[in-house]
Design a protein around this motif. Structure first.
Motif, mmCIF file in Angstrom:
data_model
loop_
_atom_site.group_PDB
_atom_site.id
_atom_site.type_symbol
_atom_site.label_atom_id
_atom_site.label_comp_id
_atom_site.label_asym_id
_atom_site.label_seq_id
_atom_site.Cartn_x
_atom_site.Cartn_y
_atom_site.Cartn_z
ATOM 1 N N ALA A 164 0.846 -1.194 0.000
ATOM 2 C CA ALA A 164 0.000 0.000 0.000
ATOM 3 C C ALA A 164 0.878 1.239 0.000
ATOM 4 O O ALA A 164 1.803 1.359 0.813
ATOM 5 N N ALA A 165 0.589 2.167 -0.913
ATOM 6 C CA ALA A 165 1.313 3.434 -0.983
ATOM 7 C C ALA A 165 0.354 4.581 -0.711
ATOM 8 O O ALA A 165 -0.821 4.544 -1.106
ATOM 9 N N LEU A 166 0.868 5.602 -0.035
ATOM 10 C CA LEU A 166 0.105 6.809 0.266
ATOM 11 C C LEU A 166 0.936 8.003 -0.158
ATOM 12 O O LEU A 166 2.083 8.153 0.268
ATOM 13 N N HIS A 167 0.354 8.855 -1.004
ATOM 14 C CA HIS A 167 1.014 10.082 -1.453
ATOM 15 C C HIS A 167 0.155 11.269 -1.023
ATOM 16 O O HIS A 167 -0.916 11.506 -1.607
ATOM 17 N N VAL A 168 0.587 11.987 -0.008
ATOM 18 C CA VAL A 168 -0.127 13.187 0.443
ATOM 19 C C VAL A 168 0.396 14.355 -0.388
ATOM 20 O O VAL A 168 1.559 14.745 -0.282
ATOM 21 N N LEU A 169 -0.472 14.911 -1.236
ATOM 22 C CA LEU A 169 -0.055 15.907 -2.225
ATOM 23 C C LEU A 169 -0.164 17.332 -1.716
ATOM 24 O O LEU A 169 0.636 18.195 -2.096
ATOM 25 N N SER A 170 -1.160 17.630 -0.887
ATOM 26 C CA SER A 170 -1.306 18.975 -0.334
ATOM 27 C C SER A 170 -2.047 18.913 0.988
ATOM 28 O O SER A 170 -2.867 18.016 1.214
ATOM 29 N N VAL A 171 -1.741 19.890 1.848
ATOM 30 C CA VAL A 171 -2.315 19.953 3.187
ATOM 31 C C VAL A 171 -2.695 21.399 3.484
ATOM 32 O O VAL A 171 -1.933 22.320 3.185
ATOM 33 N N ALA A 172 -3.863 21.598 4.061
ATOM 34 C CA ALA A 172 -4.299 22.938 4.455
ATOM 35 C C ALA A 172 -5.011 22.847 5.798
ATOM 36 O O ALA A 172 -5.496 21.784 6.200
ATOM 37 N N GLY A 173 -5.085 24.006 6.483
ATOM 38 C CA GLY A 173 -5.785 24.067 7.754
ATOM 39 C C GLY A 173 -4.848 24.343 8.906
ATOM 40 O O GLY A 173 -3.634 24.522 8.733
ATOM 41 N N THR A 174 -5.393 24.385 10.105
ATOM 42 C CA THR A 174 -4.637 24.604 11.333
ATOM 43 C C THR A 174 -4.454 23.282 12.050
ATOM 44 O O THR A 174 -5.433 22.578 12.314
ATOM 45 N N THR A 175 -3.207 22.925 12.328
ATOM 46 C CA THR A 175 -2.821 21.635 12.930
ATOM 47 C C THR A 175 -3.546 20.457 12.279
ATOM 48 O O THR A 175 -4.147 19.623 12.961
ATOM 49 N N PRO A 176 -3.502 20.360 10.939
ATOM 50 C CA PRO A 176 -4.179 19.243 10.265
ATOM 51 C C PRO A 176 -3.410 17.938 10.457
ATOM 52 O O PRO A 176 -2.171 17.931 10.545
ATOM 53 N N SER A 177 -4.112 16.843 10.497
ATOM 54 C CA SER A 177 -3.484 15.527 10.617
ATOM 55 C C SER A 177 -4.330 14.493 9.886
ATOM 56 O O SER A 177 -5.554 14.465 10.027
ATOM 57 N N LEU A 178 -3.653 13.671 9.091
ATOM 58 C CA LEU A 178 -4.305 12.590 8.340
ATOM 59 C C LEU A 178 -3.650 11.273 8.724
ATOM 60 O O LEU A 178 -2.435 11.110 8.563
ATOM 61 N N THR A 179 -4.429 10.337 9.225
ATOM 62 C CA THR A 179 -3.933 8.990 9.497
ATOM 63 C C THR A 179 -4.726 8.018 8.636
ATOM 64 O O THR A 179 -5.915 7.793 8.876
ATOM 65 N N ALA A 180 -4.080 7.479 7.620
ATOM 66 C CA ALA A 180 -4.739 6.558 6.694
ATOM 67 C C ALA A 180 -4.423 5.121 7.087
ATOM 68 O O ALA A 180 -3.377 4.824 7.673
ATOM 69 N N ARG A 181 -5.338 4.228 6.748
ATOM 70 C CA ARG A 181 -5.159 2.820 7.050
ATOM 71 C C ARG A 181 -5.744 1.980 5.912
ATOM 72 O O ARG A 181 -6.549 2.468 5.121
ATOM 73 N N VAL A 182 -5.328 0.721 5.858
ATOM 74 C CA VAL A 182 -5.837 -0.224 4.864
ATOM 75 C C VAL A 182 -6.665 -1.263 5.586
ATOM 76 O O VAL A 182 -6.198 -1.891 6.542
ATOM 77 N N GLU A 183 -7.891 -1.449 5.116
ATOM 78 C CA GLU A 183 -8.806 -2.412 5.722
ATOM 79 C C GLU A 183 -9.155 -3.510 4.716
ATOM 80 O O GLU A 183 -9.195 -3.257 3.510
ATOM 81 N N SER A 184 -9.438 -4.709 5.241
ATOM 82 C CA SER A 184 -9.892 -5.815 4.391
ATOM 83 C C SER A 184 -11.206 -6.353 4.937
ATOM 84 O O SER A 184 -11.564 -6.146 6.098
ATOM 85 N N SER A 185 -11.923 -7.076 4.068
ATOM 86 C CA SER A 185 -13.228 -7.622 4.447
ATOM 87 C C SER A 185 -13.508 -8.884 3.640
ATOM 88 O O SER A 185 -12.963 -9.075 2.550
ATOM 89 N N VAL A 186 -14.406 -9.706 4.170
ATOM 90 C CA VAL A 186 -14.780 -10.927 3.461
ATOM 91 C C VAL A 186 -15.680 -10.614 2.269
ATOM 92 O O VAL A 186 -15.776 -11.408 1.328
ATOM 93 N N ASP A 187 -16.365 -9.456 2.295
ATOM 94 C CA ASP A 187 -17.232 -9.085 1.176
ATOM 95 C C ASP A 187 -17.283 -7.576 1.049
ATOM 96 O O ASP A 187 -16.622 -6.840 1.793
ATOM 97 N N ASN A 188 -18.070 -7.094 0.102
ATOM 98 C CA ASN A 188 -18.075 -5.663 -0.207
ATOM 99 C C ASN A 188 -18.868 -4.813 0.783
ATOM 100 O O ASN A 188 -18.919 -3.595 0.639
ATOM 101 N N THR A 189 -19.466 -5.441 1.802
ATOM 102 C CA THR A 189 -20.207 -4.655 2.784
ATOM 103 C C THR A 189 -19.296 -4.037 3.839
ATOM 104 O O THR A 189 -19.673 -3.049 4.479
ATOM 105 N N PHE A 190 -18.138 -4.621 4.046
ATOM 106 C CA PHE A 190 -17.207 -4.164 5.079
ATOM 107 C C PHE A 190 -17.931 -4.027 6.425
ATOM 108 O O PHE A 190 -17.734 -3.068 7.174
ATOM 109 N N ALA A 191 -18.772 -5.021 6.728
ATOM 110 C CA ALA A 191 -19.534 -4.991 7.978
ATOM 111 C C ALA A 191 -18.618 -5.105 9.198
ATOM 112 O O ALA A 191 -18.868 -4.469 10.225
ATOM 113 N N SER A 192 -17.556 -5.902 9.084
ATOM 114 C CA SER A 192 -16.592 -6.060 10.178
ATOM 115 C C SER A 192 -15.181 -6.021 9.599
ATOM 116 O O SER A 192 -14.473 -7.041 9.539
ATOM 117 N N PRO A 193 -14.736 -4.849 9.145
ATOM 118 C CA PRO A 193 -13.435 -4.774 8.486
ATOM 119 C C PRO A 193 -12.283 -5.005 9.458
ATOM 120 O O PRO A 193 -12.390 -4.726 10.653
#
Length: 244
Positions: A164-193
């Motif tokens: 998994a690759a993450l490219h943060v291209l631009s950031v704006a705001g006051t004390t902004p923070s982005l925490t991204a994650r990768v989730e998996s699921s048994v189906d497309n509902t992501f009921a319990s990722p």
């Protein structure tokens, strides 16, 4: 994907989108041939696969004066290893993507009088080249916590990894923070990722790449999710997922 003409290839390195400054992108990967021929090989060479490698080469029109420009980015990245994502035909969610962790190993710029100032640069892999899909597009600003579109990338066999690759291209705001994650699921509902990977919190433009441990994962659906905090935060970012 049917046959097409290259008019919309995408290239992301670290926290920079080089698409508008690029007119050529090439990817190559290979496995070393190791000769194991002996007297029991039946009169033919017997070859075994050795070490693998991948290489990215790109070129285009030179620009400088901003961290998002190719000259500033290439100088900052030269000699360092980081995330690269490439798409042969756009970077919409679900579009084909190739990604790797690569060393920015060369940079060439400028030419003769009267020419549009060019650049050429490339990277050599420190990780395998993974093939998959874009999981988040570059042109959609995110201002609040959310989840991306699910992708049916398939299960991960034992000994293989999800990259998994993450490219943060631009950031704006006051004390902004982005925490991204990768989730998996048994189906497309992501009921319990299940969270498989979590990127470091990002407050400035930049790139990250991660991979799973190499154990089998039977889930077949994958997506990117993110938590955003701060005062009036806004992020433009790209994410790609693939397996190898």
């Amino acid at each position: 994907m049917s046959k097409f003409v290259l008019t919309n290839a995408r290239l992301f390195t670290g926290g920079v989108d080089l698409t508008s400054a690029s007119n050529k992108v090439e990817i190559s990967t290979k496995i070393e041939e190791k000769d194991a021929t002996n007297f029991a090989s039946g009169g033919y060479k017997e070859l075994l696969g050795g070490l693998g490698s991948a290489e990215i080469s790109s070129e285009g029109q030179w620009e400088a004066g901003d961290p998002s420009k190719v000259d500033d980015a290439a100088w900052a990245q030269l000699g360092s290893v980081g995330a690269w994502s490439m798409g042969p035909n756009g970077a919409a969610v679900g579009n084909l993507a190739y990604l790797t962790n690569a060393l920015r190993c060369d940079y060439k710029l400028l030419d003769a009088v009267g020419e549009i100032a060019p650049w050429t640069s490339g990277g050599k892999s420190s990780w395998p080249l993974a093939r998959g899909q874009f999981a988040h597009p570059p042109g959609t600003a995110r201002t609040a916590t959310g989840t991306g579109t699910g992708l049916q990338l398939g299960a991960i066999a034992a000994g293989k990894r999800l990259y998994a690759a993450l490219h943060v291209l631009s950031v704006a705001g006051t004390t902004p923070s982005l925490t991204a994650r990768v989730e998996s699921s048994v189906d497309n509902t992501f009921a319990s990722p299940t969270t498989r990977l979590t990127f470091n919190a990002a407050a400035v433009a930049g790139g990250q790449i991660m991979r799973t441990a190499g154990t089998a994962i039977t889930d077949t659906w994958w997506r990117v999710a993110w938590t955003i905090t701060g005062t009036t935060p806004s992020f433009l970012f790209v994410s790609s997922l693939g397996s190898q």
